[in-house]
Design a protein around this motif. Structure first.
Motif, PDB file in Angstrom:
ATOM      1  N   ILE A  26       0.801  -1.221   0.000  1.00 17.29           N
ATOM      2  CA  ILE A  26       0.000   0.000   0.000  1.00 17.29           C
ATOM      3  C   ILE A  26       0.844   1.286   0.000  1.00 17.29           C
ATOM      4  N   THR A  27       1.944   1.302   0.739  1.00 19.55           N
ATOM      5  CA  THR A  27       2.734   2.537   0.801  1.00 19.55           C
ATOM      6  C   THR A  27       3.314   2.907  -0.567  1.00 19.55           C
ATOM      7  N   PRO A  28       3.908   1.964  -1.313  1.00 18.47           N
ATOM      8  CA  PRO A  28       4.355   2.333  -2.656  1.00 18.47           C
ATOM      9  C   PRO A  28       3.203   2.767  -3.570  1.00 18.47           C
ATOM     10  N   ALA A  29       2.012   2.188  -3.384  1.00 21.62           N
ATOM     11  CA  ALA A  29       0.849   2.611  -4.182  1.00 21.62           C
ATOM     12  C   ALA A  29       0.513   4.073  -3.877  1.00 21.62           C
ATOM     13  N   ARG A  30       0.557   4.423  -2.591  1.00 22.27           N
ATOM     14  CA  ARG A  30       0.317   5.824  -2.207  1.00 22.27           C
ATOM     15  C   ARG A  30       1.380   6.726  -2.819  1.00 22.27           C
ATOM     16  N   ASN A  31       2.628   6.310  -2.709  1.00 23.75           N
ATOM     17  CA  ASN A  31       3.737   7.133  -3.196  1.00 23.75           C
ATOM     18  C   ASN A  31       3.653   7.356  -4.705  1.00 23.75           C
ATOM     19  N   LYS A  32       3.306   6.310  -5.446  1.00 24.31           N
ATOM     20  CA  LYS A  32       3.165   6.461  -6.904  1.00 24.31           C
ATOM     21  C   LYS A  32       2.045   7.442  -7.222  1.00 24.31           C
ATOM     22  N   THR A  33       0.921   7.338  -6.518  1.00 21.82           N
ATOM     23  CA  THR A  33      -0.201   8.237  -6.759  1.00 21.82           C
ATOM     24  C   THR A  33       0.195   9.681  -6.453  1.00 21.82           C
ATOM     25  N   GLY A  98      -8.309   2.686   6.625  1.00 23.09           N
ATOM     26  CA  GLY A  98      -9.461   3.299   7.275  1.00 23.09           C
ATOM     27  C   GLY A  98      -9.811   4.626   6.635  1.00 23.09           C
ATOM     28  N   LYS A  99     -10.989   5.112   6.962  1.00 17.89           N
ATOM     29  CA  LYS A  99     -11.493   6.347   6.364  1.00 17.89           C
ATOM     30  C   LYS A  99     -10.806   7.573   6.982  1.00 17.89           C
ATOM     31  N   THR A 100     -10.416   8.484   6.132  1.00 16.29           N
ATOM     32  CA  THR A 100      -9.771   9.730   6.556  1.00 16.29           C
ATOM     33  C   THR A 100     -10.116  10.827   5.564  1.00 16.29           C
ATOM     34  N   ASP A 101     -10.021  12.062   6.009  1.00 12.62           N
ATOM     35  CA  ASP A 101     -10.258  13.177   5.085  1.00 12.62           C
ATOM     36  C   ASP A 101      -8.986  13.594   4.366  1.00 12.62           C
ATOM     37  N   PHE A 104      -3.393  11.989   1.223  1.00 10.84           N
ATOM     38  CA  PHE A 104      -2.172  11.191   1.336  1.00 10.84           C
ATOM     39  C   PHE A 104      -1.760  11.116   2.805  1.00 10.84           C
ATOM     40  N   SER A 105      -2.279  10.118   3.488  1.00  7.27           N
ATOM     41  CA  SER A 105      -2.030   9.967   4.922  1.00  7.27           C
ATOM     42  C   SER A 105      -0.934   8.942   5.185  1.00  7.27           C
ATOM     43  N   THR A 106      -0.540   8.892   6.438  1.00  7.19           N
ATOM     44  CA  THR A 106       0.331   7.822   6.919  1.00  7.19           C
ATOM     45  C   THR A 106      -0.550   6.613   7.232  1.00  7.19           C
ATOM     46  N   ARG A 107       0.067   5.507   7.594  1.00 11.78           N
ATOM     47  CA  ARG A 107      -0.685   4.304   7.998  1.00 11.78           C
ATOM     48  C   ARG A 107      -1.616   4.596   9.172  1.00 11.78           C
ATOM     49  N   THR A 108      -1.205   5.525  10.031  1.00 12.34           N
ATOM     50  CA  THR A 108      -2.007   5.871  11.208  1.00 12.34           C
ATOM     51  C   THR A 108      -2.992   7.007  10.907  1.00 12.34           C
TER      52      THR A 108
END
Length: 169
Positions: A26-33, A98-101, A104-108
């Motif tokens: 998931i983290t690399p997916a976030r980073n690519k986006t 989890g849901k967040t507003d 590009f968030s961290t895992r937490t």
């Protein structure tokens, strides 16, 4: 005083950079986006870090920058490819973290640290064998250069970038 113009990525370098991410995780997916959005919107690092899901219309591609540099708002339009990547990221983020507003968030589900984003970009450009000093600002300049090469008016580019004057652009 003259300013050093940041390095920009060629089309081939952009492809190499975007090919470095292991999307199983998931983290690399976030980073690519993140990198796709930076390359296709001209956002500043702080604007991207502070971006909220409510400020992106994933149906129309309208992205609202709220209180960018100089506490100014502006509207940008993102292309279909970037919209698709953001939609996929949102679904994965909500499902796995989890849901967040925050886009590009961290895992937490906290806001990202700019220093960590800069380090991530350096890591992936090195991995892609790109021998340039590529920063978030370089990705912003890559976007502006692509707009100019496509024949976009300098005043329109100024507005997209959120610059005060065309001289800055």
């Amino acid at each position: 005083m003259s300013r050093k113009i940041p390095d920009i990525l060629t089309e081939q370098e952009q492809e190499r950079l975007l090919g470095q991410f292991n999307l199983r995780y998931i983290t690399p997916a976030r980073n690519k986006t993140m990198i796709i959005l930076l390359l296709n919107s001209g956002l500043r690092l702080s604007e991207m870090i502070n971006l909220k899901w409510k400020d992106i219309n994933l149906m129309t591609g309208q992205l609202k920058v709220v209180e960018g540099k100089g506490a100014k708002d502006r509207i940008l339009w993102i292309d279909d490819y970037t919209i698709k990547e953001l939609q996929e990221w949102k679904e994965r983020q909500f499902t796995e973290w989890g849901k967040t507003d925050i886009v590009f968030s961290t895992r937490t589900l906290n806001k990202l640290d700019g220093k960590a984003v800069r380090k991530m970009i350096k890591t992936y450009t090195d991995k892609a064998g790109i021998d340039k000093d590529i920063t978030t600002h370089s990705l912003r300049h890559t976007f502006a250069s692509r707009c100019y090469a496509a024949g976009l008016d300098p005043i329109a580019i100024r507005d997209l970038m959120g610059h005060e004057t065309v001289d800055t652009t």
